[in-house]
Structures are given as structure tokens and as C-alpha cells.
Design an enzyme around this catalytic site. Structure first.
Site, PDB file in Angstrom:
ATOM      1  N   SER A   1      13.849   1.912 -34.064  1.00 47.98           N
ATOM      2  CA  SER A   1      14.427   3.003 -33.291  1.00 47.98           C
ATOM      3  C   SER A   1      15.809   3.369 -33.805  1.00 47.98           C
ATOM      4  CB  SER A   1      14.537   2.600 -31.821  1.00 47.98           C
ATOM      5  OG  SER A   1      13.281   2.547 -31.210  1.00 47.98           O
TER       6      SER A   1
ATOM      7  N   ASP B   1      16.868  12.085 -26.646  1.00 49.32           N
ATOM      8  CA  ASP B   1      17.031  10.683 -27.038  1.00 49.32           C
ATOM      9  C   ASP B   1      17.896  10.644 -28.298  1.00 49.32           C
ATOM     10  OD1 ASP B   1      16.863   7.969 -27.237  1.00 49.32           O
ATOM     11  OD2 ASP B   1      14.770   7.912 -27.904  1.00 49.32           O
TER      12      ASP B   1
ATOM     13  N   HIS C   1      18.403   5.596 -26.506  1.00 45.47           N
ATOM     14  CA  HIS C   1      17.867   4.355 -25.927  1.00 45.47           C
ATOM     15  C   HIS C   1      18.325   3.121 -26.702  1.00 45.47           C
ATOM     16  CE1 HIS C   1      14.458   4.621 -28.892  1.00 45.47           C
ATOM     17  NE2 HIS C   1      14.482   3.318 -28.764  1.00 45.47           N
TER      18      HIS C   1
END
Length: 237
Positions: free
Chosen positions: A183, A87, A42
Site C-alpha cells: 500500500s 485514499d 490508510h
């Protein structure tokens, strides 16, 4: 990114990279050899710039380097990862980097992580759960590796499956967590690179709301195959 702890030591994150688009730092990543970075799917954006050897965003290290992606690899289409699965993104740099005072890769794990482990995570993400406050240097925090169910139960709206290739980590009483901007960064448990920061609650660091990390160990074959040139390699089901 990191709530509840302090600035990282400048010498403890030689493998940590910063992903920028335009002039905005939006994700972290981990250098796993001289030519490859591992981060979250992502975190895929157009026109990514990768900064290596960075500590302060304002005062560059002498050995800081910039790269751009030569290739990107995903388990699935970059739009098809889910909150609990795949992910993960491998980025091949446009040219290799050399080890230096502030740049060195982090090796892939040799064994899976154990629940109860103390893990360290880090990044330039938000340092307030409620305000858009970002640090100049990365912050580091120690959190605990928890049972996966501890991430499944608090988020019924996500309908997470009973099992997953996701790790759950945090502090159940709250106060320490990754946050917006962290992230893609590493989760290091007992000295081994075990997780990639994937998702968590907003606001961050709430009690009984730990965060989820892509489990690196479960993707080793895929990672090693891609790096070896087998670009048709498939991820674990």
C-alpha cells in the site's frame, strides 16, 4: 507486496520510500520532490519513520537516509477516506533530502493514464498470496491498466460507485498483483506516476480480482496547492 515477478533492479526505484513504525515496514510511498512524499491515507500511523534510498532491508545503501513527517495532509480527516475515494496522504519531511545514487524524486504526471497501458508497481510487500512471506528487497511487476468496472464488478459487497477517482490495474488471469505491505507505493504507467496502491483482494493475485489505485492525476491541483503552502486547498469532489 508483489506477487508474480522478480526483484527490482537496485537502480530503478530511487523514488520509492519505505514507511516504518517501530521496526516494521508497513507501507511504501513515492518521493515527489526533495521534501514531499505521496502515499495512501490508510498508511497513516503514529511514529512513522521514512527510509529513502533503501533496497535491501538487511544491508543498507551508503546513501540511505531516514526522515520523519513534519506535517501530514489529507483530502479529508484521515479516518474518512473510502475504498474508492481520497485514499491519499501527502507527507512533508522534517528536512529535505538530496539526490544521490539511490535517491531521486519521481515527477507528477503530465497527462492522465490510458486503459490498456502497461504499468509497473513495486514494493516490499508480501510475495505469497497465502503465507506471511516478505522479501528483503523490493519486488517489481508489470500489470495492465483496466477499465474501472473490472474492479467494481468483482466486489459487490463494497458497493463501489459507478465512477470514481480510482484506477483499476492487474492481470485478469491472476498471478501478478500488489499484496499486503505494498500500500502507498507507486503505479507507473508509460513512465508516468499515475497511481497510489490502495486496496485489493485477500488472498492477492486471484483471477478477475484486480486491485485499486488512487488516481494521482485527478489530485494534481490539491497536491500542488499544498506544496505551495495553500494548506486550505480542497480535493476534487
Amino acid at each position: 507486496m508483489i506477487l508474480g515477478d522478480d526483484e527490482c533492479n537496485i537502480n530503478e526505484h530511487r523514488f520509492l520510500v519505505a514507511l516504518y513504525t517501530s521496526r516494521t515496514l508497513f507501507c511504501g510511498g513515492t518521493l515527489i520532490n526533495q521534501e514531499w512524499v505521496l502515499t495512501a491515507a490508510h498508511c497513516n500511523m503514529e511514529d512513522i519513520q521514512i527510509k529513502l534510498g533503501m533496497h535491501s532491508k538487511k544491508v543498507p545503501n551508503e546513501d540511505e537516509q531516514k526522515r520523519v513527517p513534519k506535517e501530514k495532509f489529507f483530502c479529508l480527516s484521515s479516518k474518512n477516506y473510502t475504498l474508492w475515494d481520497k485514499d491519499i496522504m501527502l507527507i512533508r519531511l522534517d528536512s529535505p533530502v538530496k539526490n544521490s545514487a539511490h535517491i531521486a524524486p519521481l515527477s507528477l504526471p503530465s497527462s492522465p493514464p490510458s486503459v490498456g497501458s502497461v504499468c509497473r508497481t513495486m514494493g516490499w510487500g508480501r510475495i505469497s498470496s497465502t503465507k506471511e512471506t516478505y522479501p528483503d528487497v523490493p519486488h517489481c511487476v508489470n500489470i495492465n491498466l483496466l477499465e474501472y468496472e473490472m474492479c467494481r464488478a468483482p466486489y459487490p459487497e463494497f458497493e463501489l460507485p459507478a465512477t470514481s477517482r480510482t484506477l483499476c490495474a492487474g492481470i485478469l488471469e491472476g498471478g501478478k498483483d500488489t499484496c499486503v505491505g505494498d500500500s502507498g507505493g507507486p503505479l507507473i504507467c508509460n513512465g508516468q506516476f499515475q497511481g497510489i496502491a490502495s486496496w485489493g483482494d485477500d488472498p492477492c493475485a486471484q483471477p478477475h480480482k484486480p486491485a485499486a489505485y488512487t488516481k494521482v492525476f485527478d489530485h494534481l491541483d490539491w497536491i500542488e496547492n499544498i506544496i505551495a503552502g495553500n494548506t486550505d486547498a480542497s480535493c476534487p469532489p
